[in-house]
Design an enzyme around this catalytic site. Structure first.
Site, PDB file in Angstrom:
ATOM      1  N   ASP A  17      85.335 -42.651  77.303  1.00 52.48           N
ATOM      2  CA  ASP A  17      86.290 -42.925  78.646  1.00 52.48           C
ATOM      3  C   ASP A  17      87.035 -41.840  78.926  1.00 52.48           C
ATOM      4  OD1 ASP A  17      85.497 -45.661  78.228  1.00 52.48           O
ATOM      5  OD2 ASP A  17      87.342 -46.285  77.222  1.00 52.48           O
ATOM      6  N   ASP A 136      82.263 -56.651  82.790  1.00 56.45           N
ATOM      7  CA  ASP A 136      83.151 -56.992  81.954  1.00 56.45           C
ATOM      8  C   ASP A 136      83.559 -58.397  82.086  1.00 56.45           C
ATOM      9  OD1 ASP A 136      83.715 -54.119  81.773  1.00 56.45           O
ATOM     10  OD2 ASP A 136      85.168 -53.940  83.208  1.00 56.45           O
TER      11      ASP A 136
END
Length: 286
Positions: A17, A136
Site C-alpha cells: 500500500d 472490497d
C-alpha cells in the site's frame, strides 16, 4: 474432472500500500504506519521469490499521479516479476500511463462501480489479461447503501445485495468503494460474475471484515466468488500466518493469496511460505 484452474501453480503476491511514495500498512483500512520504500520492498520481494507484486496507491489523485508513475518506473527498472498497480484509475489514459511506466496489470475498483462499461472498454483496448477488478466486500448486515451508482436501476436488480439470493446459507457481502468507505448496494459475488462478463481478467477480492486483523481470510467469501467465476481470484485481507494462506488456497479455492503484514514485518519469508504450502500439497513455483 477437476477444474483445470485449480490444478495450476498458486501464487503468493505481497501487497504494498503506497501513500505519498511510501509503503504503509493499516488495520481495517485505518491506523496507518510506515513500512518503508516501495522500490526497496519490491526488490526484496523479487529476490525472495514472490510470484507477483501489487502496489495500491491509497492516496491516488490526478495531482499525485506522477508520484506512483515514478515509483512504477523505478520498480520496473529493477524488478522483473509481474507488477499490478491500483488506486484512483478512472480513465483509459490512466491505464495507458501506468502500463507505459512499466506495470503489467492495473487494478480497478471505484471506476468499475461508477461505470461498468469502463471495464469492457479497458479490456478491449488493452486486453483482459491486464485488467484486474478489485472488489472490497463486507458482510451484509441489512445496512442500506449510502449512495448507489446512477446506473443501478431495476434493469440491474439481479445485482442488488441480498436480493433473490440463490445461496441457501443467507450469506451475502456488499461491495464498497472509495477505499472501503462507501457501500453501494451491490452483491459482491454477483458483481464478480458481471465483471467477468465485461472482460475482467482477474478478481482481487478483499474482505474488509478481515483486512489487517491477522485472523485469516474470509474463506466463505473467497470460496463463493471463486466458485462463481472462471477467471483467477486473488484472496486478500486477514493473513496472519502460513496456515491462513493454505486455507484461502485450499478451502477458499483462490488462485493466489495477497498479503502484507506477515511479509512486510518479516514474520515469514516468501520462501518459507512456499515451502510450507508445497508441503501441504499446494502446487507452487519454488
Amino acid at each position: 474432472m477437476e477444474d483445470e484452474r485449480y490444478m495450476l501453480a498458486k501464487r503468493i503476491i505481497p501487497c504494498l500500500d503506497v501513500r505519498d511514495g511510501r509503503v504503509v500498512k493499516g488495520v481495517n483500512f485505518v491506523n496507518i504506519r510506515d513500512a518503508g520504500d516501495p522500490v526497496e520492498n519490491a526488490i526484496f520481494y523479487d529476490k525472495e521469490g514472490a510470484d507477483e507484486l501489487t502496489y495500491l496507491d491509497i492516496t491516488a489523485s490526478h495531482e499525485k499521479r506522477k508520484i506512483i508513475l515514478d515509483v512504477v518506473e523505478r520498480t520496473a527498472a529493477e524488478v522483473f516479476i509481474p507488477l499490478t498497480v491500483g488506486g484512483g484509475i478512472s480513465s483509459l489514459e490512466d491505464i495507458r500511463a501506468l502500463l507505459n511506466a512499466g506495470c503489467d496489470k492495473v487494478s480497478i475498483n471505484t471506476a468499475a462501480v461508477n461505470d461498468p462499461e469502463f471495464i469492457r472498454r479497458a479490456s478491449e483496448r488493452f486486453g483482459s489479461q491486464c485488467i484486474v477488478v478489485a472488489i472490497d466486500a463486507k458482510r451484509y448486515m441489512g445496512v442500506a447503501e449510502q449512495k448507489p451508482p446512477q446506473w443501478l436501476n431495476d434493469d440491474f436488480r439481479h445485482l442488488y445485495v441480498a436480493s433473490e439470493s440463490d445461496r441457501n446459507d443467507d450469506l451475502s457481502w456488499q461491495v464498497y468503494t472509495h477505499g472501503g468507505r462507501r457501500p453501494v448496494g451491490i452483491d459482491a459475488v454477483k458483481w464478480a460474475v458481471y465483471m467477468e462478463s465485461l472482460g475482467a481478467g482477474e478478481i482481487l477480492l478483499t474482505s474488509m471484515d478481515k483486512d489487517g486483523t491477522k485472523v485469516g481470510y474470509d474463506i466463505e467469501l473467497t470460496r463463493a466468488v471463486s466458485e462463481a467465476v472462471q477467471i483467477p481470484v486473488i484472496a486478500s485481507g486477514g493473513a496472519g500466518g502460513l496456515e491462513h494462506l493454505f486455507e484461502a488456497l485450499d478451502q477458499g479455492k483462490a488462485d493466489a493469496v495477497l498479503a502484507a503484514s506477515i511479509f512486510h514485518f518479516r514474520q515469514h519469508s516468501i520462501a518459507e511460505a512456499k515451502q510450507y504450502l508445497a508441503s501441504r500439497g499446494v502446487a507452487m513455483r519454488i
